[in-house]
Design a protein around this motif. Sequence first.
Motif, PDB file in Angstrom:
ATOM      1  N   ARG A  30       0.718  -1.313  -0.004  1.00  0.00           N
ATOM      2  CA  ARG A  30       0.068   0.060   0.198  1.00  0.00           C
ATOM      3  C   ARG A  30       0.889   1.307   0.168  1.00  0.00           C
ATOM      4  N   ILE A  42      -8.529  25.041 -17.585  1.00  0.00           N
ATOM      5  CA  ILE A  42      -9.576  25.985 -17.230  1.00  0.00           C
ATOM      6  C   ILE A  42      -8.929  27.649 -17.217  1.00  0.00           C
ATOM      7  N   HIS A  43      -7.732  27.578 -17.770  1.00  0.00           N
ATOM      8  CA  HIS A  43      -7.136  28.944 -17.625  1.00  0.00           C
ATOM      9  C   HIS A  43      -6.848  29.513 -16.268  1.00  0.00           C
ATOM     10  N   PHE A  44      -6.606  28.882 -15.391  1.00  0.00           N
ATOM     11  CA  PHE A  44      -6.728  28.923 -13.765  1.00  0.00           C
ATOM     12  C   PHE A  44      -5.794  30.082 -13.651  1.00  0.00           C
ATOM     13  N   GLU A  45      -6.167  31.377 -13.067  1.00  0.00           N
ATOM     14  CA  GLU A  45      -5.000  32.309 -12.668  1.00  0.00           C
ATOM     15  C   GLU A  45      -5.217  32.247 -11.016  1.00  0.00           C
ATOM     16  N   MET A  46      -4.277  32.411 -10.436  1.00  0.00           N
ATOM     17  CA  MET A  46      -4.375  32.182  -8.871  1.00  0.00           C
ATOM     18  C   MET A  46      -4.129  33.796  -8.606  1.00  0.00           C
ATOM     19  N   PRO A  47      -5.459  33.974  -7.909  1.00  0.00           N
ATOM     20  CA  PRO A  47      -5.426  35.532  -7.414  1.00  0.00           C
ATOM     21  C   PRO A  47      -4.404  35.601  -6.388  1.00  0.00           C
ATOM     22  N   GLN A  69      -3.950  39.744  -0.612  1.00  0.00           N
ATOM     23  CA  GLN A  69      -3.206  40.893  -0.456  1.00  0.00           C
ATOM     24  C   GLN A  69      -2.073  40.832   0.551  1.00  0.00           C
ATOM     25  N   SER A 121      -7.702  42.833  14.987  1.00  0.00           N
ATOM     26  CA  SER A 121      -8.465  42.470  14.245  1.00  0.00           C
ATOM     27  C   SER A 121      -8.660  40.811  14.605  1.00  0.00           C
ATOM     28  N   ARG A 122      -7.918  40.292  15.156  1.00  0.00           N
ATOM     29  CA  ARG A 122      -8.162  38.839  15.311  1.00  0.00           C
ATOM     30  C   ARG A 122      -8.403  38.375  17.012  1.00  0.00           C
ATOM     31  N   ALA A 165     -10.681  37.160  18.622  1.00  0.00           N
ATOM     32  CA  ALA A 165     -11.183  35.980  18.895  1.00  0.00           C
ATOM     33  C   ALA A 165     -10.350  34.926  18.588  1.00  0.00           C
ATOM     34  N   ASP A 166      -9.391  35.089  17.907  1.00  0.00           N
ATOM     35  CA  ASP A 166      -8.198  34.044  17.452  1.00  0.00           C
ATOM     36  C   ASP A 166      -7.570  34.110  18.633  1.00  0.00           C
ATOM     37  N   TYR A 194     -15.928  40.913  17.474  1.00  0.00           N
ATOM     38  CA  TYR A 194     -15.148  39.613  17.497  1.00  0.00           C
ATOM     39  C   TYR A 194     -15.919  38.331  17.953  1.00  0.00           C
ATOM     40  N   PHE A 195     -16.920  38.428  18.618  1.00  0.00           N
ATOM     41  CA  PHE A 195     -17.787  37.363  18.837  1.00  0.00           C
ATOM     42  C   PHE A 195     -19.107  38.148  18.817  1.00  0.00           C
ATOM     43  N   PHE A 219     -12.318  31.650  10.439  1.00  0.00           N
ATOM     44  CA  PHE A 219     -10.979  31.160  11.199  1.00  0.00           C
ATOM     45  C   PHE A 219     -11.132  30.879  12.592  1.00  0.00           C
ATOM     46  N   SER A 220     -11.899  32.019  13.178  1.00  0.00           N
ATOM     47  CA  SER A 220     -12.248  31.707  14.647  1.00  0.00           C
ATOM     48  C   SER A 220     -12.793  30.409  14.689  1.00  0.00           C
ATOM     49  N   VAL A 266     -10.889  27.374  14.719  1.00  0.00           N
ATOM     50  CA  VAL A 266      -9.709  27.361  15.833  1.00  0.00           C
ATOM     51  C   VAL A 266     -10.725  26.688  16.791  1.00  0.00           C
ATOM     52  N   PHE A 267     -11.701  27.212  16.923  1.00  0.00           N
ATOM     53  CA  PHE A 267     -12.693  26.554  18.099  1.00  0.00           C
ATOM     54  C   PHE A 267     -13.141  25.002  17.746  1.00  0.00           C
ATOM     55  N   MET A 316      -8.319  33.123  -0.501  1.00  0.00           N
ATOM     56  CA  MET A 316      -7.387  33.840  -1.659  1.00  0.00           C
ATOM     57  C   MET A 316      -8.230  34.799  -2.541  1.00  0.00           C
ATOM     58  N   SER A 373     -13.100  31.550 -13.369  1.00  0.00           N
ATOM     59  CA  SER A 373     -12.312  30.825 -12.663  1.00  0.00           C
ATOM     60  C   SER A 373     -12.305  31.039 -10.973  1.00  0.00           C
ATOM     61  N   LEU A 405     -13.443  28.611  -8.045  1.00  0.00           N
ATOM     62  CA  LEU A 405     -12.768  28.715  -6.721  1.00  0.00           C
ATOM     63  C   LEU A 405     -13.974  28.745  -5.601  1.00  0.00           C
TER      64      LEU A 405
END
Lengths: 626, 164, 486
Positions: free
Chosen positions: B91, B113-118, B121, B134-135, B137-138, C78-79, C135-136, C139-140, C187, C208, C212
Motif C-alpha cells: 500500500r 480552465i485557464h486558472f489564474e491564482m489570485p 493582499q 482584528s483577530r 477572537a483568535d 469578534y464574537f 477562521f475563529s 480554531v474553536f 485567496m 475561474s 474557486l
Amino acid sequence: MNAVFELLSTGHNLLLFTVGLPVIFAFAVWAAGKKDILRTAVTAVAGIVNLIFGCALYFAKAEIADTVKMTGFGLDIDILTDEFSALFIFLTAAAFSVIGIYCSAWLNSKKYAGLFMFYLFISLAMINGAFMCDSLGAMLFFWEGLLCTLFGMLLINNRENYKSAVKALTLSGIADLLMMLGIIITAYIGGSSNMSGLSGLEVKGAGIAGFACLMLGALGKSGCMPFHSWIPEAAGSAPAAFMAAFPGALEKLLGIYLGVRVMTQIYSVESGSAASIAVMTLGAVTLVCAVAMALIQKDMKKLLSYHAVSQVGYMVLGLGSALPVGIAGALFHMLNNVIYKSALFMIAGFMEKKLGTTDLRSFSGLFKKMPVTAVCFTVCGFSIAGVPGFNGFFSKELIFDAALESHCKLNYLFYALALVGAFMTAVSFLKMGRGAFSGKEQLPEKVKTADEKGLLLKLPIIVMSALCVVFGIFNSVAVDGWFACATGAEEKLGGWPHSALLVIISVCVLLLALADHIYGCKKTGKPINAADHIHYAPVLKQIYSAAEKGRFDPYNWINGIAQGFSFVCVKIEQGVSFVYDRAIPGIVKKTGDMLHRSDNGSLSRYLAGVLLGVAVAAVILLSKVL
Amino acid sequence: MENIIIYVSLAALLVCGVLAVMLRSIIKDAICLAAASAALAIIMYTLGAPWAALFEVSVCAGLITVIFISGISLSHDTKAEVRREYDDKRRMGVLPVVLVVAGIVMIGAGAAIHFEMPVAQRLVQDFREVFWNSRQADIWGQIIVMLTGGTAISVLIKEEKKKS
Amino acid sequence: MNMLNLTVHAMLALPLVVLAANNLLAKQTARKIALYVCAAVAFFQIASSVTLFVMYTRYGITHYDFNIFDPGQVSADYFSVNRLDLFLMVCIGIVVFVSVMLALETIKDHKRSYVNLLMCLLLGMNGMVMATDLFSLYVFLEIVGITSFVMIAMFRSKVGLEGSFKYLVVSSLGIVLLLSGLALIFMQTGTLDFKAIGESLLDTQDSSRRALTYSAVVLMISGFAVKAGAVPFHSWLPDAHQSADTAVSVLLSGIVIKIAGIYGLIVVLDLFGSLEAVRIIYQVIGLVSTITGAVLAARQHHFKRIAAYSSVSQMGYIILALSSGTTLGVVGAAAHIFSHAIFKSTLFSNAAAIHEEVGVLDVTKLGGLEKKMPITAFSSVIAFLSTAGVPPFCGFWSKLLIVIALWKSGDTVWAGAALAASIFTAVYFLRLQRKVFFGKLADGMQDVREAKNSIGFIEAALTAVTVGAGLLFPFALQYLQTAGII
C-alpha cells in the motif's frame, strides 16, 4: 336571586359554577366515601347549591351569551343560556337534588358508594355543560362525557360481568357517533357550528341525513329504539340507584332537550311531512314494542325499564307531530316521567334494599308492612297509566291530541297505537301493583320481615309522588308557563283537555285494562300472572319468545355483522401482514446487510467514503452550476 | 529566483511528507516531519509571510519535534519501529505514485480552465497590531487551544504514569 | 441589560476558571466537588441563555457583538451572539449537565481529568457558536476536536484508543477539506469575516474565481459533514461512540456532532444558501443519512452502536430541514437539535444505567429488564415515542416543523420522504426496546436493580423535559411567532 344571576352571568363563571363546582363536589363526595352521613350531607348541599343556580338562571328570565376562550387554540366555547336551556338546567337541578339524596341514602354501607356518587356528580357537571353550550362541538364533548360516567357506573361492583356495561357503552356510543355525524352535516349545511346560528334548515338532500342522524342520536340517548336494549339489561346488573337517576331522569332531559331543539329550531319540520311521519313512526314503534315486552316481565326493575323506553316513545310521538300541542305534550310528558319514573325506580330500589330482590314472583301483599310505599306506588302508577286528574293524564291527552291533529294520513293509526300502548301500560301496572302490594302476604325466603324504615329513602319518593299530584292540578303552570318558550303556542294548552271525546276514549281504555286484569287474575289465580294470557296468545307467543332470545335486539344484529366483518378483516390482515412482515423487512434487511458489509471498520474505507461524499457534492454542484 | 525556491521547497515538502509516512523507524518519521515543516516555512517566507514562517519553524519544526521525540522515547523501547501489522509495503508503495498523478491531474485541470491564482493582499500592518485589533477572537481561541492541548496531553500521560 | 450581556462573556471565561480551580485545589477536594461545579456551570449556562433569549426578544435586539478583552468597545464584533446561538447554548448546557450527571456514577477514577477536558470542550463549543469569522470558527472547532479525541481515549482501553484514532484520522481529513475551502475563499477576499464573504463572491464574471468559490463551498460542506456524521462521511461515528465511556458518548452524540457539524452547515447555508446546489446537496445528504443510518441501526447488536447510527439518521433529518432554505427550516432544525439532544441523552442514560447495573451492552444478551428497571424502561419508551414522532412529545413537534418547512418551500416530495423515513426510525428503536426491556428476563439478570441515584434522576428529569417540552411546544411556537422569528 338576582345577585346569584349576576354572579353567573359571565361565561367563565357559568362554566365554573355549573360545571366546575359539581366536579369539585364529586371529589368531595368520593373522599367522603363510606361515611354515609357525610356523603349524604355533601350530596344534599351540592344539590341545593346547584338548585339555587338553576333557579337563578331560569327565573331571572334573561339570557347569558358569552364565549369562553380555551387556551387560545381557537377552541372557544360559546355559551348561551336562553330560556329553554335555563329551564332544563333548573329541572335537572331540581331532579338531581331529590334523586341525589335518594342515591346517597340507598348506597349506605355499600363499598362503592363514594365512587358511584362521584360518577353521578360528574354526570351532573356534564349535563349542565351540555345544556349551556351553544357551540355544538363543545356540547358534543359534554354529551360524550356521559359515556364515561355511564360505563363507570355500570362497571361498579360488576367487574366480572362487564357485558352489560359494554353493551351500554356500545349502544350509547353509536348513538353519540350518529349525533356527531348529524352535527357535522348540519353545521356544514347551515354554515355555523353554533346552535344559535342554525335555524330553519330544510329537511332535503343532505338535510335528511343531518336531521335523521341528529334525531336518532339525541333520542337514542334517552332510550328510544333502536338504542334501548341496554336499559333492561342494566336493570339486571346495575344498582337501582343508577336506574333511578339515569334512565329515569337525567338521560330523558338531555335527549328530549336536543330533540326539541332540532325539531323546532334547527330544522323546520312541517306537520305531516315525511320527517314528521318518520319520527312519529319511531315513537309509535318504540311505544308499542317496549310496553309489550314490559308486559311479560316478572322482575320489577326490568319491567320499569321497559316502561321507561315505552314512555320515551310517547315523547317522540308527540315531538314528531311538529305541532305546538305535540311539543308541549312531549315536554310535559318528559317532566312527568322524570317525576314518576324516578319515583317508581326509587320504589323498586327501596324494595330491593328491604327484600333483597325485585322479582315479583317472590313476594306479595306488602301493603300492610309498607303502606307509604304502596300509596306512592299507586299514585305513580295512576299517573303513568293516565288516570284522569294526575299529571300523566294531562300529558298523554296532549299527545293523543297531537297524534290526531297531525296532518298526515296515518294519524288515526298513530292514535290507535298510542291507545294500545296506554292499554298495555295500564295492564302491566295493575299487574305489578296488585302483585306486589295486595293479596296474601308473602316474603322472599331468607327475609324475615319487611319494614319501611329509612327516612332519606322514603322522603324523595314521597316528594316525587306528591309532585305527581301537584303537577296534575297545576299542569298549566308547566305547559303554558314553562314550556311555552319552546312550543310557541298562542292558545292555552293547559287545563282540562278540550276534547271530551278523547277523554272518554282514554277512560274506556283504562276500564278495558282493568277488565282484562280481572279476567287474567281469574284465569291464572295470581295477579302477577294476569298478563299471561297475552303472553301466551297464539301469534304473540312466538314473537315474545324470539324477543326474549334477543332476536330483535339490534345489539345482537350489530354483533353478528361485526363477526362477519371481522372474518373479512382477518383475511385482509393476513395479506397485509405478509407484505409488512416478510416483504418489506426482507428488503430492508438485505439492504442493511449490504451496507453493513461495506462498513467494516477499515480506516481506509472510511476515508474513501469521505472522498466519495466530496465527489458526490461536487457532482451535484457542477450539474447545477454549469 | 523566487519561483525556483518555491518549486524546490514544494518538492522537498512532498518528498519529506511521503517519507514521513513510509519510513519504518518512528524517529526518522518525526525528523522527516520537521524537515517538511522547514520546507513549508521557506515557502511561506518566500510568499511574503515572514511571521508565519517564523511561527511555523519554531513551533512545528522545533517544539513539535521535541514533543514527538520525548513521547516516542517514553513509550517505546530502543528500536522504536512501526509495528509489523501496520507496515504494509504494497500500500505504501502506491502513495508516491498517487500523489504524483494527482498533482499532474490538478495542474492539467488548472491549465485547462485557464486558472489564474489570485494573489492575496500583502499585509502592510505590523502583525502584532493585526493580531490584537482584528483577530482577538483568535487570540482567545489560541489560548484555549494551548490549554486544551496541554490538558489533553497531561490526561493521556497521567494514565501512563499511573499504570507504570 | 448590560449585566446580562456579561453572562455571555462569562460563558466564554467561566469554564477556564473552573479548569484552573480544578487543577489548583487539593486533589481530594477537587475530586469531590469538581463534577458538581461542572453541573453548576452547565446550569448557569442554561439559565442565562434562556434569560438572554427572552430579554432579546422583549427588547427587539437581534444580536450582541462583543469583545473579550475590552468589553464595551463599540464596534467590536469578534464574537457575536444572536438568538439561534443562545438556543444552541441552551442545548449545550443541557447535554453537558446530563453528561455530568452520568459521570457522577460511571466515572470513578479520572474525575479531574474528565472535568478538565469537559471544561475545554464547553469553551470550544461556546466559542464556535459565537464566532464571527470562519477562521475563529475553525480554531474553536479544533478545540472541540482535540478534547473529543482525548475524552474518548481517556480510559486507555484498546477499543477506546482504536475508536479515538479512527475519529482522529477521519476528522483530520474533514479538517483538511475545511481548511482548503477556507483557503480558497481567503485567496479571493483576503478576509474570512462572515460579513465580508457570501454570495457577493459569486457576483464576479471571472469564471475561474467562481469555480474557486464553488470548490470552496463543496469542500466546506464536506468538512462540516464529516464532523456532523452525515452519510457517507459518517463512518467514524459508531466506533467513536462505542468505545467511549457513556458520559462521553452523550456529549458526542448529544451536542458535539451538532455544534461542530450542523452549526457549520448552518453557517455555510447562511453564507451561500442562495445557491440552489447547496440546498440540493443538503437534501441528498440528509435523506441518504436518514435512511442509511436507520437501516444500519436495525442490524446492530451493541446498544451504543445502535444509538450512534440513530444519531446519523437524525442528523440526516436536521440536514433535510436545513435544505429547505427558509427560516422555518432553521427553526425546525434547531427544534430537532433540541429534541434529539434530549432523547439521545435519555437513551445514553439508559445505556449508562444498564452498563452500571448489568455490565453488558450487547442487546442479544439482554432482555426483560423492564421488570427490574422500571424507571429506565419507562424513560426509554418515552424517548422512543419522542424519536418516532408520536404526539404530544417534543420529537413530534420538531419533526412536524421540519415537514412543514419542507412543504412550504416547495419540496413536497422531500417532505413526504422525510415522513416515510420516520418509519425506519421506529423500526430500529422498537427492536432495541423489545430486545432490551421487554420480553423474557435474560439469564443472569435476576439481581439487577434499578439505576442508581443520579442516573435515575437524570432519566426522570429528561422524561419530564420531553413531555413538558412537547406539551408546551405550541406555546413556544406562538411565542416565536410574536417574536417575529417565524
